[in-house]
Design a protein around this motif. Structure first.
Motif, short mmCIF file in Angstrom:
data_model
loop_
_atom_site.label_atom_id
_atom_site.label_comp_id
_atom_site.label_asym_id
_atom_site.label_seq_id
_atom_site.Cartn_x
_atom_site.Cartn_y
_atom_site.Cartn_z
N HIS A 85 23.88 -42.46 -10.08
CA HIS A 85 23.43 -42.60 -11.10
C HIS A 85 21.71 -42.82 -11.28
N ASP A 86 21.29 -43.76 -10.43
CA ASP A 86 20.05 -44.20 -10.67
C ASP A 86 19.17 -42.98 -10.05
N ALA A 87 19.65 -42.20 -9.12
CA ALA A 87 18.59 -41.19 -8.84
C ALA A 87 18.81 -39.94 -9.78
N ILE A 88 19.78 -39.69 -10.55
CA ILE A 88 20.00 -38.90 -11.64
C ILE A 88 18.88 -39.32 -12.81
N LYS A 89 18.85 -40.59 -12.98
CA LYS A 89 17.99 -41.34 -13.95
C LYS A 89 16.52 -41.07 -13.59
N ALA A 90 16.17 -40.75 -12.39
CA ALA A 90 14.97 -40.96 -11.95
C ALA A 90 14.25 -39.41 -11.78
N MET A 91 15.11 -38.59 -12.24
CA MET A 91 14.57 -37.17 -12.08
C MET A 91 14.19 -36.81 -13.42
N PRO A 92 13.18 -35.90 -13.25
CA PRO A 92 12.17 -35.41 -14.49
C PRO A 92 12.80 -34.16 -15.15
N PHE A 93 13.96 -33.83 -14.82
CA PHE A 93 14.73 -32.70 -15.58
C PHE A 93 16.26 -33.17 -15.99
#
Length: 147
Positions: A85-93
């Motif tokens: 979840h946190d990694a997805i939120k950190a993505m710029p896309f």
């Protein structure tokens, strides 16, 4: 344009695991359909399947500066994958969550997704077509944003 496809834990067993729920289409067949659609849409895809959440997180990090979007089927991480979840939120896309089955129509505990609040949208319940519908939508979203 480059898009990512992440398949979570146990999805390597598509075609064998609970075929009454997931059907008989294998992960290799799903990936072949995705590759075919990617060619038609004039995009590239990078795909991973892992039974380990950290590998999926690392894959997102690895492509943070080169991908325009991602599809993620979190599978068993749907309800408890905080690092994902946190990694997805950190993505710029943008990312779209994908499920072959309709998780809202299954066991009550499956209906809650910790991943859903981190993604742009969810496509579920369409079998292998869930991936293809999500990829078409994601490419359109990215192309519309560029205009």
């Amino acid at each position: 344009m480059k898009f990512l496809v992440l398949h979570g834990p146990n999805l390597n067993l598509f075609g064998r695991r609970e075929p009454h729920i997931y059907g008989r289409t294998t992960l290799a067949e799903i990936d072949a359909r995705i590759d075919k659609l990617a060619h038609e849409l004039d995009i590239t895809v990078a795909t991973i399947q892992s039974n380990h959440e950290g590998a999926l997180v690392d894959f997102l990090h690895q492509h943070i500066d080169e991908a325009q979007g991602a599809l993620v089927n979190p599978a068993g991480l749907t309800q408890h994958g905080v690092p994902l979840h946190d990694a997805i939120k950190a993505m710029p896309f943008p990312t779209i969550e994908v499920h072959m089955s309709n998780i809202a129509a299954r066991e009550a505990w499956r209906a809650h997704s910790i991943i859903s609040p981190a993604v742009r949208g969810t496509v579920q319940g369409l079998g292998p077509q869930s991936y293809l519908a999500a990829l078409r939508a994601l490419v359109e979203i990215v192309r519309d944003a560029r205009q």
